[in-house]
Enzyme design. Structure first.
Site, short mmCIF file in Angstrom:
data_model
loop_
_atom_site.label_atom_id
_atom_site.label_comp_id
_atom_site.label_asym_id
_atom_site.label_seq_id
_atom_site.Cartn_x
_atom_site.Cartn_y
_atom_site.Cartn_z
N HIS A 7 -12.63 5.63 -3.13
CA HIS A 7 -11.66 4.75 -2.51
C HIS A 7 -11.94 3.28 -2.84
O HIS A 7 -11.02 2.46 -2.88
CB HIS A 7 -11.63 4.99 -1.00
N THR A 23 -3.79 4.81 7.37
CA THR A 23 -2.73 4.40 6.48
C THR A 23 -1.91 5.61 6.07
O THR A 23 -2.45 6.58 5.55
CB THR A 23 -3.37 3.79 5.22
N CYS A 42 0.87 -1.17 0.00
CA CYS A 42 0.00 0.00 0.00
C CYS A 42 0.91 1.23 0.00
O CYS A 42 1.74 1.39 0.89
CB CYS A 42 -0.87 -0.01 1.25
N TYR A 82 -9.17 0.42 -5.09
CA TYR A 82 -8.75 -0.95 -4.87
C TYR A 82 -8.75 -1.78 -6.15
O TYR A 82 -8.10 -2.83 -6.21
CB TYR A 82 -9.65 -1.62 -3.82
N GLU A 96 0.08 1.73 9.51
CA GLU A 96 -1.20 2.22 10.02
C GLU A 96 -0.96 2.82 11.40
O GLU A 96 -0.05 2.39 12.12
CB GLU A 96 -2.24 1.10 10.15
N CYS A 118 -3.17 7.51 -2.09
CA CYS A 118 -4.47 7.66 -2.75
C CYS A 118 -5.54 8.19 -1.82
O CYS A 118 -6.50 8.81 -2.28
CB CYS A 118 -4.91 6.36 -3.40
N GLU A 160 -6.49 -5.32 4.53
CA GLU A 160 -6.89 -4.03 3.98
C GLU A 160 -7.85 -4.21 2.80
O GLU A 160 -8.76 -3.41 2.60
CB GLU A 160 -5.65 -3.25 3.56
N CYS A 190 -4.78 -0.57 -7.15
CA CYS A 190 -3.60 -0.86 -6.34
C CYS A 190 -3.47 -2.36 -6.05
O CYS A 190 -2.39 -2.92 -6.16
CB CYS A 190 -3.63 -0.05 -5.04
#
Lengths: 492, 492, 492, 492
Positions: free
Chosen positions: C293, C191, C100, C297, C258, C104, C456, C300
């Site tokens: 968001h 994050t 990650c 996913y 995190e 973003c 995640e 990424c």
């Protein structure tokens, strides 16, 4: 009286005056009706295999009531070995018919009513258990077929029996007389009702006091006054009516049947009554029957699955694709899924326990797990079979085309010639053999047998959510939480 | 010439002398044949929606060849927007027919042949591209239906076209003449062949030099001399022949069709030839057509899925179960799966690219991923629909029973009265409405529409393994290995 | 000011006095802390790739606000093409870091706050949009990292913010002053919070009037007075502290992070406030941010998936098993699943729409479908990777063993000799290379990267049930019911 | 000698001089090493439960050899009831340790070697069976732990033992002497090797004549000259080394262990040899051991699953989410999957059969089906547990933070205060309790226990493809084809 042969069973049906309706009309000779006969042949197979020395040990047993040799389908399970043998017998029948053979609902009802009546009598001092033992003795002695009937039409799902606007949406007592009762209502989706000599009726849900006139269990002959049946449609049902139908049927000899069984003010004599207003035992009877019946699917559908796997393997060969690694892998996956179902059927049997009445009950948690898997895996097995079978399964011309003499080609080729030429594949099979195996798969995947192998796997013995509720209740989550607390170091 | 109405399309079919055989006999008036007409209605819907102001923007487009307004089904994609609109148009048609509407094979063939002929001409100096552009102009101008036909019978799967013991197992050139060629062979599983004015033929596999007489692409009118079709059987096909059939059909108006199309020494004039022995371009044509067609399933089956989801939601309501959380969750899951397919259809479109010839091709990897999901998710959607629908879907008496006046009850109730009484459920719907929605589900799950929604989803545009091979080829594993080496610190 | 290099970014962090706690202590030089640095390297990669001519086109863009060249991570999407490029950029970063990369959340927050403030101002005459545009200009001009922070600790899930027994369980305004507000509370699971120059705070749920002091959005520099962070533990986090750690880390350079971000009465000046008590816009901001968001996913995690697939393919080679058909098939399946996710990311982008404020929003239904698949497929990809990797992935001795000189064998073999001897497999790789790729897989499957690739994927941007609720709302079931009624002939 | 207590077992280990290496160094007091001790505690639990009156019936049995009471783990199965009880005992141990308790490999080896030596002697007139019975008597009498060791390093997977470039890639005989043999090689991935008093070695593949020096089975004490072990790394292994480690461990007391066991020219006396060059019996020994061991997973992993389900249910409660219908449904699904595994474990046991030697062997098809499901369902159970657990499972600060007294807040709050404040959720649990259950889940999902619950479920007792090959061999496809032919009317 000795065990009946298949032929004797069929002849015995002719003596019944069972009222059957179909397509809006009365069917008089329903025994020979081409849409009904395949389902009768399935039941007959339960007699025939009992006569076959190869299967006799599995199919027959000594009655604990009479000491006589009886068909296992009429047996009260005396051990977990009996429970396992039930599953094995059902797998065998599934293998031999690739259909629902309809006799297990009776067996499951016998065992559920036997133990429930015992406990009802114990509490209420009634004599239902005696009634039932005498009745079962009669069934065993005469080697009869009994439809164990549970599912009512149910009307509005959000309301209890007594709350329905139409009181008949659940079968109920409308009159109590000196010598018996009058009942009214219906049982829906009844598998094998027409082929049965008798009906053994049970309630379909747990009940409260307000519902007590719905808490009723009894037996009645199929041609009793006021009793009649309306036949259900299946996918491709009328193919069986086509002239010289053979290949296009996929499974010419065997099939299933469902019907709505209507009780139009039917009289039940006292000696055939096994529950009458003791509403607190309705739930026990339902749960025990459903438990046995969820076990059953770990046998019968596995047997059908065996045939589907065999057919898919043959289709691959006949298509010339049997050596492809992805084909082999799909056959393995089908086998794996099918045997997983069998494991569940066997496990809930071997983990069974003795009831107060003395017969054996399956393990309820595992039987519900069994059935829950049956609502999934046959669908995946079918999907894989369709994958292996290929598109021809649903685009192939009719049997009549394959056999047609009509000349259509420039060199005088007939329709039959053209079909046989272009649908020839591997030298391992004739075009007709290829056609036969693809039609069998069509029948199982989307034809009349799909009703039994798919939809019945989904909803028979209770829909998936019914099993999930039972799994939740039986899963003993509190003890599992304690295990986790112990490991995680949580003290309370 | 203006765009045709649905009715004009149907009338135009009557002028064709297409030879059609079914059940071993010639069908003369196939336009009005009850088993065939529903599939004609589907094609007609592609005309009707183009006339409907609400859908005109999606359904019609300006031809890049003629500058005239044409049906999008006859269009060469000029942008990725066009590719996306193709998918949206297909979803719309699926929603309106709940069937395979058969016109996309032509569209996909137009686009594949257009770009492949360009590149063939570039290499060989042939004039196939010109031939094709003229042909397509004719099609666009007359708003015609063309069956894009690819799949040969294939005989023994382990052998190439030229190795087959029967040379006709793949369609091939049997004679080359001054003015054209004579071809022989067949195309199997042809969706919509009978309803089409024309056939556009393509090879079905990549080929080597030995197979060059099989490397052939051309167009021909459907009633050409030597061309005839044998109709395929579908599950429940003859229900459409039943008197006053309506409810039991599930989908009265629409349906699909498949046939074996036979080329019995058919003459093809030079100007209709688009590939002739240039075997090294057979593979390109196949791959491009298959690519487009795998994209298509991300539209049409999604549209059908929309109807299935709607029907399942209605069935839940009509059964009185719509508030149960597990029902809601199953509807969500069906929606999720269906929209995942749509994502794949849209993604392979928007990631398309311009060919040398100028039209747009889809992204090959994503189109194969799209189709691969289509071989799985409709099966799960159907399984969930069967779960929600309930067992009644397959045990319900026939429409004739529901409408029968035959008295059977002690109080004079007819069969119809009994059916309507006992199959009534929620007050949200009449018994007939409940029956209609369950019969629709039956039709999609195991009836004639299951052929389109299930088996065609499996095998149409190539069987699952065909996509896996393409995914393997297109997946660029070497670059992925390099990514892993970079991260893991492996230097070489 | 020009775009920063990766090195400049890292140096810029040193100037911040961000308070960071870990293992109960304050970490002063957190920039060089071995457990934190890999996550900083990930963010640095977003700068480095923007400087790389090969990726410049994808990574940079012209600001619609200033006309200057900016990093795409700071961009307001001006078209669906921009939305797609966002997904492609994320896939690239995933491929390069297998982690990650944390930038973003800022980008998604910019776009959500930009459009929501516009509509808030429109209704309330506030000046939040101006505030925000000025703020974003500052961010773009200085190429800064912003943590878009949404998730509050939430306390008792059954209660709204204002109903909690501890008022700080959701971040809220504790005082309103002339020049700004004082806020208190925390954001959990953040994050990339430590690596960020700034924090952009948004509410986490839709709110009612009673919750209005919780309806607050603002920006604040990471080292503001009262702001501090407590670092979260990851699986295998302390391996990074081991001396000379390299191979055992699996991914030496990159990782995620995190933290709990605590707001201990922090002052926010007026010009940094973007929502302040207009509770009816909290839901819009949440839904838009979550939508972007969930799209993310589909980029990424696909990039990480690419590395996992590559690593599994290498592991198969290094194990000498790459030719087995089941291995090939598993690689295909991994690719298929991964590209399905990509399809969803691309589709919700290309189907996006323009907001009132002028930037582009993704398609909400498809973005939720995207994320829902992300809660499933990476788990299956990991399962397949573990299958291919083999048990050695979790039983292999440590790097120190492989490098140990301690003599243990009768012929003087060291521990390192023994390890290198017995864990050698295919001649295609050295034992160290095999070890490296297996340690990478361990890291992704159960190590620190599993936090990013698995958990995640499950909970980031909302847990699975959150997506199902949105799918239910956006699925337009009523229109689907109408489609079914039309087909089934139900008139009402 | 009586059965040992757990404490006596641990003390007995201290007497061994077993050589253990870890992180490149020799570990002298490995019994008390914090990374090793949890796995010793697991084995000790097999002694403790045998002493516990509540579990004595399940855990102990009368030896058929000596008539003495022994631990069931040292038993030769005398009936299918014994086979079922084995599975139940393993489920119990899984429930009590949530780990691999390592003693079943010995039990499975005893039973496989017992029956294989019988049949080897029968053919070759050797005395291996006597040797083995004497050896097992010694084990039973002294209540010892034996590592049943099978898996060799294997080198290049495409080559047989004798074809490897390094002859030691499979353990083999390097010298035959009057009084015994010298062996060389290694066994990899050995679960519980360090905790074992003895090692019982078996070959790992079926062999041909060229491999005969690899066809060797024997027993040897763990501290024999030339024998040593190199400890394998697990995810999060060094957390166990952290000061005062407790909560962060998830499972403080129990854990698993794997090691490479090296045989550096070890002498084996004749009386401990059970196979020596009779290569045609290598396959039988492998297949029987693998069969038992695949059965085992239907017990032990089910027990671990019970704890995971309980922990997920607690996590839901502690998060305040236990009433959500989707949470309940996920718990049901976890239960369903877990009990399906149990069904497989039970079914392959109850369908077992008596070997020539007199002990009972499981049903091979069903045991392979069992293990195949174990390679799938624990992964889905873990996925659901991660879903229910929530993201906090992987973002939570360390135990040291929760306990830190360092003041960081404006009002003097410590890090511990802040953590306890913001991670409080439902009043049903303290923050520490919530933390404990989430750390347990982390440990099972991605921590050190994930090695046992996930990767070992995948690869232990053979990787998935190994089971598929056995399912293919045992599936009896030919008989299934015949069933299909009979139904479809294919005569040949």
């Amino acid at each position: 009286m000795a065990l009946l042969t298949g032929e004797e069973y069929i002849e015995s049906l002719r003596k019944l005056k069972t009222r059957v309706y179909m397509f809006g009309e009365k069917i008089d000779n329903w025994v020979d009706h081409p849409m009904i006969r395949p389902s009768i042949n399935c039941v007959a197979a339960t007699y025939e295999l009992a006569q076959d020395p190869m299967y006799e040990d599995l199919m027959t047993v000594t009655s604990n009531i009479t000491g006589k040799k009886i068909n296992r389908f009429a047996h009260l399970h005396q051990s977990t070995e009996d429970l396992k043998n039930k599953v094995k017998m059902q797998r065998l029948l599934g293998q031999k018919t690739a259909s629902c053979f309809q006799r297990c609902v009776g067996m499951d009802a016998f065992n559920a009513v036997f133990s429930t009546t015992f406990e009802t009598d114990e509490k209420y001092g009634t004599h239902y258990h005696d009634n039932f033992v005498k009745y079962l003795t009669y069934i065993q002695d005469n080697d009869l077929i009994v439809d164990g009937a549970m599912t009512d039409p149910k009307g509005d799902r959000g309301l209890s029996p007594s709350q329905q606007s139409d009181p008949d949406m659940y079968l109920h007592i409308v009159e109590k007389r000196e010598d018996g009762i009058i009942v009214r209502g219906a049982k829906a989706h009844q598998t094998g009702s027409i082929n049965s000599h008798e009906h053994l009726i049970m309630p379909t849900v747990a009940m409260a006091e307000a519902d007590k006139s719905y808490a009723v269990s009894f037996a009645i002959q199929s041609d009793a006054d006021g009793l009649f049946m309306i036949y259900g449609r299946q996918s491709c049902d009328t193919r069986k009516l086509e002239e010289d139908a053979d290949i296009d049927l996929g499974n010419k000899k065997f099939g299933g049947q469902e019907a709505l069984v209507v009780f139009d003010n039917v009289f039940i004599p006292n000696e055939r009554i096994f529950l009458c207003e003791e509403y607190d035992f309705a739930g026990m009877m339902v749960e025990r029957f459903a438990g046995y019946h969820r076990q059953s699917y770990g046998g019968c559908k596995v047997g059908v699955g065996d045939v589907v796997i065999g057919a898919a393997a043959l289709a691959a060969e006949y298509n010339g694709a049997q050596k492809a690694s992805h084909i082999k892998d799909k056959i393995i996956e089908m086998t794996h899924l099918n045997e997983t179902l069998y494991c569940c059927g066997i496990a809930c049997s071997t983990e069974g326990y003795k009831t107060k009445a003395g017969n054996y009950q399956i393990d309820l948690l595992l039987a519900n797990v069994c059935k829950q898997n049956v609502t999934r895996f046959p669908y995946e097995i079918v999907r894989l079979a369709e994958d292996i079978g290929g598109g021809l399964m649903v685009t192939m011309p009719s049997e009549k085309d394959f056999k047609s003499d009509l000349e259509v080609g420039k060199s005088g080729e007939t329709i039959g010639d053209i079909c046989n030429k272009y649908f020839k594949s591997s030298p391992m099979a004739t075009t007709e053999e290829r056609m036969r195996i693809l039609r069998f798969l069509e029948n199982i995947c989307l034809g009349s047998s799909a009703v039994g192998y798919r939809t019945e796997s989904m909803h028979g013995a209770g829909s998936p959510q019914a099993q999930r509720i039972m799994i939740s209740r039986q899963g003993n989550i509190e003890s599992k939480k304690q295990l986790a607390k112990d490991i995680a170091g949580i003290k309370k």
